[in-house]
Motif scaffolding. Structure first.
Motif, PDB file in Angstrom:
ATOM      1  N   ASN A  14       0.736  -1.097  -0.139  1.00 16.31           N
ATOM      2  CA  ASN A  14       0.150   0.003  -0.120  1.00 16.31           C
ATOM      3  C   ASN A  14       0.877   1.248  -0.085  1.00 16.31           C
ATOM      4  O   ASN A  14       1.843   1.166   0.849  1.00 16.31           O
ATOM      5  CB  ASN A  14      -0.823   0.032   1.145  1.00 16.31           C
ATOM      6  CG  ASN A  14      -1.736   1.338   1.513  1.00 16.31           C
ATOM      7  OD1 ASN A  14      -1.197   2.270   1.618  1.00 16.31           O
ATOM      8  ND2 ASN A  14      -2.897   1.168   0.733  1.00 16.31           N
ATOM      9  N   ILE A  15       0.574   2.028  -1.014  1.00 17.52           N
ATOM     10  CA  ILE A  15       1.109   3.491  -0.965  1.00 17.52           C
ATOM     11  C   ILE A  15       0.633   4.174   0.166  1.00 17.52           C
ATOM     12  O   ILE A  15      -0.415   4.781  -0.509  1.00 17.52           O
ATOM     13  CB  ILE A  15       1.292   4.034  -2.487  1.00 17.52           C
ATOM     14  CG1 ILE A  15       2.214   2.773  -3.287  1.00 17.52           C
ATOM     15  CG2 ILE A  15       2.290   5.352  -2.504  1.00 17.52           C
ATOM     16  CD1 ILE A  15       2.325   3.247  -4.735  1.00 17.52           C
ATOM     17  N   THR A  16       1.267   4.411   0.857  1.00 13.31           N
ATOM     18  CA  THR A  16       0.555   4.853   2.393  1.00 13.31           C
ATOM     19  C   THR A  16       0.095   6.367   2.271  1.00 13.31           C
ATOM     20  O   THR A  16      -0.750   6.876   2.641  1.00 13.31           O
ATOM     21  CB  THR A  16       1.097   4.537   3.726  1.00 13.31           C
ATOM     22  OG1 THR A  16       1.553   2.919   3.588  1.00 13.31           O
ATOM     23  CG2 THR A  16       0.428   4.939   4.640  1.00 13.31           C
ATOM     24  N   GLU A  17       1.084   6.869   1.405  1.00 15.17           N
ATOM     25  CA  GLU A  17       0.846   8.699   1.540  1.00 15.17           C
ATOM     26  C   GLU A  17      -0.355   8.869   0.765  1.00 15.17           C
ATOM     27  O   GLU A  17      -0.893  10.084   0.711  1.00 15.17           O
ATOM     28  CB  GLU A  17       2.107   9.149   0.943  1.00 15.17           C
ATOM     29  CG  GLU A  17       2.123   9.214  -0.621  1.00 15.17           C
ATOM     30  CD  GLU A  17       3.469  10.317  -0.945  1.00 15.17           C
ATOM     31  OE1 GLU A  17       3.682  10.498  -2.243  1.00 15.17           O
ATOM     32  OE2 GLU A  17       4.365  10.766  -0.158  1.00 15.17           O
ATOM     33  N   SER A  18      -0.814   7.851  -0.055  1.00 16.04           N
ATOM     34  CA  SER A  18      -1.976   8.287  -0.918  1.00 16.04           C
ATOM     35  C   SER A  18      -3.298   8.101  -0.121  1.00 16.04           C
ATOM     36  O   SER A  18      -4.292   8.209  -0.647  1.00 16.04           O
ATOM     37  CB  SER A  18      -2.079   7.445  -2.314  1.00 16.04           C
ATOM     38  OG  SER A  18      -2.083   6.150  -2.131  1.00 16.04           O
ATOM     39  N   GLU A  19      -3.045   7.656   1.148  1.00 14.19           N
ATOM     40  CA  GLU A  19      -4.405   7.211   2.042  1.00 14.19           C
ATOM     41  C   GLU A  19      -4.590   8.504   2.942  1.00 14.19           C
ATOM     42  O   GLU A  19      -3.657   9.000   3.528  1.00 14.19           O
ATOM     43  CB  GLU A  19      -4.143   5.791   2.689  1.00 14.19           C
ATOM     44  CG  GLU A  19      -3.901   4.621   1.888  1.00 14.19           C
ATOM     45  CD  GLU A  19      -5.064   4.397   0.972  1.00 14.19           C
ATOM     46  OE1 GLU A  19      -6.273   4.732   1.597  1.00 14.19           O
ATOM     47  OE2 GLU A  19      -4.812   3.631   0.250  1.00 14.19           O
ATOM     48  N   GLU A  22      -3.647   5.440   7.850  1.00 11.09           N
ATOM     49  CA  GLU A  22      -3.500   3.991   7.741  1.00 11.09           C
ATOM     50  C   GLU A  22      -4.767   3.230   8.095  1.00 11.09           C
ATOM     51  O   GLU A  22      -5.054   2.083   7.706  1.00 11.09           O
ATOM     52  CB  GLU A  22      -2.162   3.564   8.533  1.00 11.09           C
ATOM     53  CG  GLU A  22      -0.975   3.855   7.924  1.00 11.09           C
ATOM     54  CD  GLU A  22       0.119   3.336   8.454  1.00 11.09           C
ATOM     55  OE1 GLU A  22       0.169   2.093   9.286  1.00 11.09           O
ATOM     56  OE2 GLU A  22       1.276   4.173   8.534  1.00 11.09           O
ATOM     57  N   ARG A  42       5.324   3.547   3.461  1.00 12.89           N
ATOM     58  CA  ARG A  42       5.078   4.972   4.031  1.00 12.89           C
ATOM     59  C   ARG A  42       5.796   6.221   3.347  1.00 12.89           C
ATOM     60  O   ARG A  42       5.241   7.135   3.299  1.00 12.89           O
ATOM     61  CB  ARG A  42       5.393   4.678   5.654  1.00 12.89           C
ATOM     62  CG  ARG A  42       4.318   4.001   6.427  1.00 12.89           C
ATOM     63  CD  ARG A  42       4.796   3.844   7.854  1.00 12.89           C
ATOM     64  NE  ARG A  42       3.772   3.209   8.570  1.00 12.89           N
ATOM     65  CZ  ARG A  42       4.026   1.815   8.670  1.00 12.89           C
ATOM     66  NH1 ARG A  42       4.873   0.986   8.364  1.00 12.89           N
ATOM     67  NH2 ARG A  42       2.889   1.001   9.729  1.00 12.89           N
ATOM     68  N   THR A  44       7.152   5.951   0.085  1.00 10.74           N
ATOM     69  CA  THR A  44       7.002   5.610  -1.284  1.00 10.74           C
ATOM     70  C   THR A  44       8.268   4.979  -1.892  1.00 10.74           C
ATOM     71  O   THR A  44       8.519   5.234  -2.870  1.00 10.74           O
ATOM     72  CB  THR A  44       6.510   6.914  -2.127  1.00 10.74           C
ATOM     73  OG1 THR A  44       7.486   7.788  -2.113  1.00 10.74           O
ATOM     74  CG2 THR A  44       5.133   7.412  -1.577  1.00 10.74           C
ATOM     75  N   ALA A  47       7.473   2.126  -4.248  1.00  4.90           N
ATOM     76  CA  ALA A  47       6.854   2.595  -5.360  1.00  4.90           C
ATOM     77  C   ALA A  47       7.911   3.311  -6.259  1.00  4.90           C
ATOM     78  O   ALA A  47       8.061   3.164  -7.416  1.00  4.90           O
ATOM     79  CB  ALA A  47       5.967   3.708  -5.107  1.00  4.90           C
ATOM     80  N   GLN A  53       3.805   3.806 -11.687  1.00  3.63           N
ATOM     81  CA  GLN A  53       3.071   4.994 -12.349  1.00  3.63           C
ATOM     82  C   GLN A  53       1.740   4.635 -12.345  1.00  3.63           C
ATOM     83  O   GLN A  53       0.756   5.755 -12.703  1.00  3.63           O
ATOM     84  CB  GLN A  53       3.869   4.962 -13.778  1.00  3.63           C
ATOM     85  CG  GLN A  53       5.297   5.185 -13.731  1.00  3.63           C
ATOM     86  CD  GLN A  53       5.842   5.425 -15.007  1.00  3.63           C
ATOM     87  OE1 GLN A  53       5.057   5.480 -15.994  1.00  3.63           O
ATOM     88  NE2 GLN A  53       7.022   5.775 -15.203  1.00  3.63           N
ATOM     89  N   TYR A  55      -2.007   2.714 -10.447  1.00  4.21           N
ATOM     90  CA  TYR A  55      -2.440   2.048  -9.073  1.00  4.21           C
ATOM     91  C   TYR A  55      -3.567   1.284  -9.554  1.00  4.21           C
ATOM     92  O   TYR A  55      -4.643   2.084 -10.213  1.00  4.21           O
ATOM     93  CB  TYR A  55      -2.755   3.013  -8.159  1.00  4.21           C
ATOM     94  CG  TYR A  55      -1.733   3.889  -7.736  1.00  4.21           C
ATOM     95  CD1 TYR A  55      -0.350   3.501  -6.970  1.00  4.21           C
ATOM     96  CD2 TYR A  55      -1.889   5.132  -7.783  1.00  4.21           C
ATOM     97  CE1 TYR A  55       0.489   4.229  -6.916  1.00  4.21           C
ATOM     98  CE2 TYR A  55      -0.783   5.908  -7.361  1.00  4.21           C
ATOM     99  CZ  TYR A  55       0.171   5.512  -6.897  1.00  4.21           C
ATOM    100  OH  TYR A  55       1.246   6.420  -6.567  1.00  4.21           O
TER     101      TYR A  55
END
Length: 88
Positions: A14-19, A22, A42, A44, A47, A53, A55
């Motif tokens: 999970n690319i956490t900064e896009s959430e 958590e 957390r 990236t 990624a 590029q 998701y």
């Protein structure tokens, strides 16, 4: 994966900064009853290293650790099964 007739392991990252948080990820996992491991990227770092590029992006990695296929975007069940069988 749940059928158990393929020798595979699923790891989700999970690319956490896009959430927003958590906790949203945990709720999603519970809501859909996901049983595979979900790691949190957390910073990236993953990624960036894998040049994600889109998701989702799926990577098929063989038993030797070699990436055999990269699929940006969603994949359907039949395609996943075919790719796994082609790698064996």
């Amino acid at each position: 994966y749940e059928e158990g007739n393929l020798n595979i392991e699923i790891l989700a990252i999970n690319i956490t900064e896009s959430e927003p948080s958590e906790e949203n990820v945990k709720q999603f996992v519970e809501e859909f009853g996901l049983t595979f491991l979900i790691l949190m990227d957390r910073n990236t770092e993953v990624a960036s290293n894998y040049k994600v590029q889109a998701y989702p992006t799926s990577y098929m990695v063989d038993s030797k650790g070699i990436i055999r296929f990269i699929a940006p975007g969603a994949m359907n069940h039949d395609l996943m099964v075919q790719l796994i069988e082609d790698m064996e």
